[in-house]
Write an enzyme that holds these catalytic residues in place. Structure first.
Site, PDB file in Angstrom:
ATOM      1  N   ARG A  87      12.811  14.936 -22.579  1.00 40.77           N
ATOM      2  CA  ARG A  87      12.839  13.350 -21.547  1.00 40.77           C
ATOM      3  C   ARG A  87      14.634  13.363 -21.339  1.00 40.77           C
ATOM      4  NH1 ARG A  87       9.377  11.123 -26.725  1.00 40.77           N
ATOM      5  NH2 ARG A  87       8.904  13.102 -26.306  1.00 40.77           N
ATOM      6  N   LYS A 111      11.776  23.210 -34.289  1.00 44.19           N
ATOM      7  CA  LYS A 111       9.985  23.479 -34.607  1.00 44.19           C
ATOM      8  C   LYS A 111       9.903  25.029 -35.222  1.00 44.19           C
ATOM      9  CE  LYS A 111       8.921  23.073 -29.698  1.00 44.19           C
ATOM     10  NZ  LYS A 111       8.060  21.770 -29.810  1.00 44.19           N
TER      11      LYS A 111
HETATM   12  N1  BES Z   1       8.395  20.888 -25.558  1.00 40.33           N
HETATM   13  C1  BES Z   1       7.953  21.293 -25.943  1.00 40.33           C
HETATM   14  C2  BES Z   1       6.731  20.225 -25.678  1.00 40.33           C
HETATM   15  C3  BES Z   1       5.576  21.223 -25.423  1.00 40.33           C
HETATM   16  C4  BES Z   1       4.691  21.068 -26.815  1.00 40.33           C
HETATM   17  C5  BES Z   1       4.967  21.983 -24.345  1.00 40.33           C
HETATM   18  C6  BES Z   1       3.542  22.250 -26.640  1.00 40.33           C
HETATM   19  C7  BES Z   1       4.096  22.733 -24.516  1.00 40.33           C
HETATM   20  C8  BES Z   1       3.368  23.353 -25.669  1.00 40.33           C
HETATM   21  C9  BES Z   1       8.376  19.417 -26.481  1.00 40.33           C
HETATM   22  O1  BES Z   1      10.045  19.749 -26.414  1.00 40.33           O
HETATM   23  C10 BES Z   1       8.357  18.989 -27.447  1.00 40.33           C
HETATM   24  O2  BES Z   1       9.192  19.770 -28.768  1.00 40.33           O
HETATM   25  N2  BES Z   1       8.159  17.936 -27.878  1.00 40.33           N
HETATM   26  C11 BES Z   1       7.987  17.247 -29.146  1.00 40.33           C
HETATM   27  C12 BES Z   1       8.095  15.708 -28.603  1.00 40.33           C
HETATM   28  C13 BES Z   1       8.380  14.929 -30.287  1.00 40.33           C
HETATM   29  C14 BES Z   1       9.408  15.559 -31.327  1.00 40.33           C
HETATM   30  C15 BES Z   1       8.419  13.409 -30.305  1.00 40.33           C
HETATM   31  C16 BES Z   1       6.286  17.248 -29.346  1.00 40.33           C
HETATM   32  O3  BES Z   1       5.794  16.866 -28.637  1.00 40.33           O
HETATM   33  O4  BES Z   1       6.195  17.484 -30.511  1.00 40.33           O
HETATM   34 ZN    ZN Z   2      11.780  19.945 -27.697  1.00 38.76          ZN
END
Ligand code: BES
Ligand code: ZN
Ligand code: ZN
Length: 477
Positions: free
Chosen positions: A325, A251
């Site tokens: 997921r 991230k």
């Molecule tokens: N934990 C994150 C989602 C999230 C984002 C929670 C902002 C709280 C605040 C999740 O694991 C994630 O990183 N999701 C990605 C998925 C993508 C790579 C398909 C996302 O939503 O960007």
């Molecule tokens: Zn994630």
């Protein structure tokens, strides 16, 4: 005379108590929701607290929570609460519960790691007392006050857990929280450690965990009411990522610190089970929490890897940041195959897409059952922990199609992210007819009066309790 939302009797009571000039007073105070006016009277301080024309449960909760927080230096450990509002007596139990719940939540202080001791909130003093000025104190009012206290106690504990930094909450610690809670509130908890997880074949959880120094934990909770009887079975699954770096699909750093809250779904489930046991809700609950960190390491899962899962289905991992997921897939198949619950609900801080869609005001709701979706949305409206439904049409199925495995965890497209995630989860529910997925990424962790940074909301605790209480009723009739 009328002033703001107050009737004659209320005005008379204020005049009797204060001797204040009412016209002047009501230039300043209209009794709108959340409005507070502090007056000095011979015996101390009198607060007029506005609740608007027809206060809802969330109005009362929010108003009293922010009152207890803002006026912490002005209130004493003994509060006497009197109702002047003409709409309140019709729902006195509910108001008492919400006031107690709100006031206690307002005592929260996020400075758990400050080395200087902070003052304890007057309402947490061991001699603290709340008294309500009602004509007839009844058993049901006492019960309502106690209910508010039980819910608040658990919510405060969930605040702490979700706000705890990544280095202070290992998967094992989440497991210990559950074990302690089960011990204190008399429900069954089992925590699988690394070997237990391996033995059960929770392969997707293991895959996400493989880059982490802390082993995973798979928390299993079972609540059964003490009074013998037939109760419906609710299955709950909560995402317990103790810190989400994104893994090798790392991230950006700007907001990564917020990813300590990536176990907000686990917090909701832990809290709901604890409250259910404290209140002895007339439902049975089976709940699981797959818990792990998602970290960067030479051993980490790599983009493109193919992994297995508890269900036996193979998964192509396009993006290691779509880890929630993966572990939920194991949690869902586990709960459905081992318990076959009447309804299954999973909660997860799952996608940035849900945040972009709803901001910080609602969770995304996905379900293959209109009845379940409707009941959850209603519980959300009632508690203020709002949900809004999105579709899971098969038109979105291409998003999870893999060339080399049964499914893939990311479409590679910037569109419909929350829906694609729900479609992925659906592949792991064995055609269970009543499943709902709640994407709570935007609501589990939010701005509040408590701090300059975002803090935990314990979103989902009240929602699930309200839903389960309604569910128990509809099954009975
Ligand atoms: N934990 C994150 C989602 C999230 C984002 C929670 C902002 C709280 C605040 C999740 O694991 C994630 O990183 N999701 C990605 C998925 C993508 C790579 C398909 C996302 O939503 O960007
Ligand atoms: Zn994630
Ligand atoms: Zn995550």
């Amino acid at each position: 005379m009328t002033a703001g939302h107050l009737n004659d009797a209320a005005l008379q009571a204020i005049e009797d108590l204060t001797g204040a000039s009412l016209p002047l007073l009501f230039q300043d105070f209209k009794a709108d929701t959340g409005e507070v006016c502090m007056l000095y009277i011979p015996k101390g301080r009198l607060f007029l607290i506005g609740l608007g024309a027809s206060p809802t449960l969330p109005d009362i909760l929010r108003t009293f929570r922010s009152f207890a927080h803002k006026y912490r230096s002005k209130i004493r450990n003994k509060l006497f609460i009197s109702f002047l509002h003409h709409n309140i007596p019709s729902q006195l139990e509910l108001s008492v519960e919400a006031i107690v719940n709100g006031l206690l939540l307002g005592t929260y202080q996020p400075g758990a790691y400050k080395t200087e001791p902070t003052d304890i909130h007057p309402l947490l003093d061991k001699n603290a007392e709340l008294r309500f000025g009602v004509d007839q104190p009844t058993k049901s009012l006492e019960k309502a006050a106690l209910r508010g206290q039980h819910i608040a106690d658990t919510q405060l504990s969930i605040f702490q857990l979700v706000n705890a930094p990544g280095n202070k909450k290992s998967p094992e610690l989440l497991g210990q929280w559950a074990l302690d809670s089960g011990e204190n509130h008399d429900y069954h908890v089992e925590v699988l450690d690394y070997y237990g997880v391996q033995k059960k074949g929770l392969h997707a959880l293991l895959a996400v965990n493989q880059g982490s120094t802390d082993p995973p934990a798979f928390i299993i909770m079972e609540y059964i009411p003490k009074a013998p009887g037939m109760y419906p079975l609710v299955g709950l699954v909560g995402k317990g990522v103790t810190f989400d770096t994104g893994g090798l699909s790392i991230k950006p750093s700007a907001n990564m610190h917020y990813m300590k809250s990536d176990m907000g779904g686990a917090g909701a489930v832990l809290g709901a089970v604890e409250v259910a046991a404290r209140l002895q809700l007339p439902v049975r609950i089976a709940a699981v929490i797959p818990a792990t960190e998602n970290s960067v390491d030479a051993k980490s899962l790599k983009p493109g890897d193919v992994i297995s899962s508890y269900s036996g289905k193979s998964i192509e991992v396009i993006d290691t940041d779509a880890e929630g997921r993966l572990i939920l897939a194991d949690g869902l198949s586990y709960i459905i195959r081992n318990y076959n619950p009447d309804v299954v609900i999973d909660l997860a801080t799952l996608t940035g897409s849900a945040v972009r869609t709803f901001g910080y005001h609602a969770g995304g709701l996905f379900s293959n059952s209109d009845k379940l979706a409707e009941a959850l949305a209603q519980a959300g409206e009632y508690t203020g922990e709002r949900l809004w439904r999105l579709p899971i049409w098969d038109a979105y199925k291409d998003d999870i199609k893999s060339d080399i495995a049964d499914v893939r965890n990311f479409s590679g497209k910037p569109t419909a992210g929350a829906i694609a995630a729900a479609k992925f989860l659906e592949a792991f529910i064995d055609n269970h007819p009543a499943w709902a997925h709640l994407d709570i990424a935007g609501v589990a962790y939010n701005d509040s009066e408590f701090a300059s940074q975002k803090t935990a909301t314990a979103y989902g605790v009240r929602l699930l309790i309200a839903y389960m209480e309604q569910f128990a009723k509809t099954i009975k009739n």
